[in-house]
Design a protein around this motif. Sequence first.
Motif, short mmCIF file in Angstrom:
data_model
loop_
_atom_site.label_atom_id
_atom_site.label_comp_id
_atom_site.label_asym_id
_atom_site.label_seq_id
_atom_site.Cartn_x
_atom_site.Cartn_y
_atom_site.Cartn_z
N LEU A 173 32.46 43.03 42.97
CA LEU A 173 32.65 44.20 43.83
C LEU A 173 34.05 44.24 44.44
N LEU A 174 34.58 43.07 44.80
CA LEU A 174 35.92 43.03 45.40
C LEU A 174 37.02 43.35 44.39
N MET A 175 36.71 43.27 43.11
CA MET A 175 37.69 43.61 42.08
C MET A 175 37.64 45.09 41.68
N LEU A 176 36.73 45.85 42.29
CA LEU A 176 36.66 47.27 42.02
C LEU A 176 37.94 47.96 42.50
N PRO A 177 38.36 49.02 41.83
CA PRO A 177 39.62 49.69 42.20
C PRO A 177 39.66 50.16 43.65
N ARG A 178 38.54 50.63 44.19
CA ARG A 178 38.54 51.18 45.55
C ARG A 178 38.39 50.10 46.62
N ALA A 179 38.25 48.84 46.21
CA ALA A 179 38.08 47.76 47.19
C ALA A 179 39.42 47.21 47.68
N THR A 180 40.48 47.40 46.91
CA THR A 180 41.80 46.87 47.29
C THR A 180 42.85 47.96 47.17
N TYR A 181 43.97 47.72 47.82
CA TYR A 181 45.08 48.69 47.76
C TYR A 181 45.87 48.55 46.47
N HIS A 182 46.14 47.31 46.06
CA HIS A 182 47.01 47.09 44.91
C HIS A 182 46.39 46.13 43.89
N GLY A 183 45.07 45.97 43.92
CA GLY A 183 44.42 45.07 42.99
C GLY A 183 44.41 43.64 43.49
N ILE A 184 43.62 42.79 42.83
CA ILE A 184 43.47 41.40 43.22
C ILE A 184 43.11 40.59 41.99
N SER A 185 43.59 39.36 41.92
CA SER A 185 43.28 38.50 40.78
C SER A 185 41.84 38.03 40.87
N TRP A 186 41.30 37.58 39.73
CA TRP A 186 39.89 37.18 39.71
C TRP A 186 39.66 35.93 40.56
N ILE A 187 40.63 35.02 40.59
CA ILE A 187 40.44 33.79 41.36
C ILE A 187 40.47 34.08 42.86
N ASP A 188 41.34 35.03 43.28
CA ASP A 188 41.38 35.40 44.70
C ASP A 188 40.12 36.18 45.11
N ALA A 189 39.61 37.02 44.19
CA ALA A 189 38.36 37.74 44.48
C ALA A 189 37.20 36.76 44.58
N LEU A 190 37.15 35.79 43.66
CA LEU A 190 36.09 34.77 43.71
C LEU A 190 36.21 33.92 44.97
N PHE A 191 37.44 33.57 45.34
CA PHE A 191 37.68 32.77 46.55
C PHE A 191 37.21 33.52 47.79
#
Length: 609
Positions: A173-191
């Motif tokens: 869910l945190l990797m969804l386009p509307r969850a972040t302003y400029h995107g996020i890497s998978w490891i940071d989303a998992l963290f």
Amino acid sequence: MDYWDRLFLYRQKHFLPRVHQLVTWMMGITYLCAFAFILAIVYEYGFMISPEERSGVEVIYRAVWVVMLICTTVQIIFREDGTSYKFTVWTWILDILLYLTLVPVIFHRPEHGGGVEWVWTVLHSTYYRNGILLLLSLSQLSSSLVRLLGRRTNPSLILASSFFIFILIGAGLLMLPRATYHGISWIDALFTATSATCVTGLVTVDVPSTFTLEGQIIIILLIQIGGLGVMTLTSFFAMFFMGNTSLYNQLVVGDMISSNSLNSLLSTLLYILGFTLAIEGVGMLLIWWNIHGTLGMSLHQELYFSAFHSISAFCNAGFSTLPGGMGNPMVMQNHNLLYIILGLLIALGGIGFPILVNFYETLSYHIGYLRWKILRPSRHFAKKVHLYNLNTKIVLIMTVLLLLVGTVVIVIFEWNHAFAGMPVIDKWVHAFFNSSCPRTAGFASVGLTTLSKQTLLLMLVLMMIGGGTQSTAGGLKINVFAVILINLWAVIRGSEHTVILKRELSVDSIRRSHAALISYLVIVFIGIFAMSICEPQASVMAIAFECFSALSTVGSSLDLSPTLSNTGKFIDILLMFIGRVGTFTLIAGLVKQEKKRNYKYPSDNIIIN
């Protein structure tokens, strides 16, 4: 054999089995619809969709609505006592609310205004329909998860698996386009998802500048789910709305939430949810009252800020929407009450739900005693001698002692150091706040790198101790630490019995406490050792602080988290996960349990000292 006998045999042999099979198929269809509905919500609110795609999502909503109506009707009509689908009062209420969505379909909008038109408008609302479908979906999925307990699966593994699944869902869910302003890497989303679900607070990215409002809402929902406990929420939905839990399920859930009996199981779950929402609601109002008109926010922003920090504090998560966290200059001046409120919320969340339930029972007893004293003094009143159980007494005494000792020690070492230049009252308030945070909250009002080594060492000890068992806190747990100290004092005095507050501790409690301590120390050492290999540029103090913080689900860091490599982040993720599930619980769940033996070996002594 007459006609009615043949009809009865035909019903028993041919008709009822097919009916049961139909109901089973319908329940399977409702599970699929629940998944489809939740996926549609995620797609609608997680992606930037076009009007055509939005129309497609609405078609899915309507299809799920129709299927839910049909399945619910079939289950009501053809349900038999032998089926697994049971009805409670709240099940009927939920079904009635679902059927009310048919009112706007059958009847046109009333021509005259008033209450009737308002009711019609509410029932015609998409939010009303989708809200009912969401409750139905959650109750269906929760009941399927709780049914796993009936398969005699190890409860520890189910608990760990449920956290793992929610972490993966949260990361997606945190990797969804509307969850972040400029995107996020998978490891940071998992963290971030792990840190939120495990109510830790460690972050590798800046929360307010990385996550949008939708992303922050996902984080706070993960915090709430992780703080209450996945099995607590799923058990509540299954038992409250569906009522389909076996005796074994209830025994396992009762053990998880320390319910005294099966009769009080649902009431205990209601107490847990009620206490959580009530405390967080009061905390939200007090925070809003303190910050209102002082941070340059609109009313909606103030309410959101208050709700976010109240939930984060009570769940001991340590997430903040302010740049720089609670050390932001906007709240450092003239907001002492804010830090006191957060500190008290942290303490309440850290003492554990069984203690809160014990508080409620004691308060109810005193209210009942006063009513008897005033209204019916002639009648007999059953007096209780032991209002507070031993667990409550130990946790409260240890919590007060740790807060007092921590506050005094921090004041002594930081008076002219990190707190230099502050007014006297501010020094004491920030000492109290920074004394309550290391016991798994993760907030900080001053930069931890500015603190003295003595304060950092004290924080390491506080992080290791943590909060009460079955609370939102992590760490070794106050109960375990108290048992170890009491047993140590008994051994030093040469006593054969470990006694506290006129109660002798059981041998099993002492053995499990020492096992929990050893397993904690072994895992934290492995984490420090592995982290030192992956992060050679970091100091030993920073690495040790990071690992203790992750395993105790604290969230404090000496500015090491954002600089970690992917391997270092993965080590932190593992430590946070193990710390939230419980080191001893997880290890005991993975190791095959030894069967009870009816014999014992000859005893012997080992030379010690």
